[in-house]
Scaffold this active site. Sequence first.
Site, PDB file in Angstrom:
ATOM      1  N   TYR A 159      37.202 -84.779  41.154  1.00 49.31           N
ATOM      2  CA  TYR A 159      37.662 -86.004  40.491  1.00 49.31           C
ATOM      3  C   TYR A 159      38.288 -86.961  41.510  1.00 49.31           C
ATOM      4  O   TYR A 159      38.324 -88.160  41.301  1.00 49.31           O
ATOM      5  CB  TYR A 159      38.645 -85.662  39.366  1.00 49.31           C
ATOM      6  CG  TYR A 159      38.797 -86.753  38.340  1.00 49.31           C
ATOM      7  CD1 TYR A 159      37.680 -87.315  37.710  1.00 49.31           C
ATOM      8  CD2 TYR A 159      40.047 -87.223  37.978  1.00 49.31           C
ATOM      9  CE1 TYR A 159      37.820 -88.308  36.759  1.00 49.31           C
ATOM     10  CE2 TYR A 159      40.199 -88.215  37.026  1.00 49.31           C
ATOM     11  CZ  TYR A 159      39.083 -88.761  36.421  1.00 49.31           C
ATOM     12  OH  TYR A 159      39.232 -89.751  35.483  1.00 49.31           O
ATOM     13  N   LYS A 166      44.171 -92.543  37.490  1.00 47.66           N
ATOM     14  CA  LYS A 166      44.386 -92.316  36.061  1.00 47.66           C
ATOM     15  C   LYS A 166      45.833 -91.902  35.763  1.00 47.66           C
ATOM     16  O   LYS A 166      46.363 -92.202  34.687  1.00 47.66           O
ATOM     17  CB  LYS A 166      43.429 -91.241  35.543  1.00 47.66           C
ATOM     18  CG  LYS A 166      41.966 -91.674  35.515  1.00 47.66           C
ATOM     19  CD  LYS A 166      41.698 -92.770  34.507  1.00 47.66           C
ATOM     20  CE  LYS A 166      40.195 -93.001  34.347  1.00 47.66           C
ATOM     21  NZ  LYS A 166      39.892 -94.063  33.367  1.00 47.66           N
TER      22      LYS A 166
END
Length: 258
Positions: A159, A166
């Site tokens: 990720y 995020k």
Amino acid sequence: MNTETVYPILAGKRALVVGVANEHSIAWGCALAFRKLGAEVILTYLNEKAYPHVAPLAADIDAQLLPLDVTQPGQLEALFAVLAEQGQLDIVVHSIAFAPKADLQGGLLDCSLDGFLQAMDVSCHSFVRMAKLAAPLMTQGGTLFAMSYHGANKVVPNYNVMGPVKAALEAACRYLAYELGPRAIRVHAMSPGPLKTRAASGLKDFDRLLNDAVARAPIGELVDIVDVGNTCAYLASPYAHRVTGSTVYVDSGLNIVA
């Protein structure tokens, strides 16, 4: 025969949904849910290349369709100028994210400054800018949604740079919920489980991530865009008028498993 009874609990509400790229988009699931419950929906499209993919979807739900590329100076302001002329706004969904491919597929240590800043601007700060423009139109209160992922709170292999970005987005949601609460505007960070979207296709070994989610989640199933949309519709409804500031997981319980 379909005997489902639908109560139009969002009738009279106007919802702006940003981030529909195609029928597999999380944003599209939100648009469908809002429209089903009676809301008027406004969709945006990124550019002329995206228009042919989004226009038929907008037509399917009788939605207004307007252009928006948050990286282009003035486009966000122009969009909200149009919306302001039309009246009140009640719901906003921010479902856009971006990182350059080289920075997304490399580790965080190798992420360039330009790549990090682009990811932060599109994926996080554009939501803050959107909230600032939306708030004056939410004269009767409203609900703002941003799309996050579990990688904001736990390390998810591959990720990479999107994890810190995020995490910043979720923190922004909390602070916006605090600042906008006195104006009856609620803010939610939504955290869906792995979904087969165009954006997710850029992640390395994504199919392995999907298989792992099915194996580990308590419910044992992947979520879909309708699951996310239905949850957002509930949170935008009067039934959730005292709920704000949380990261809401829609992931078949995957986040609770070590």
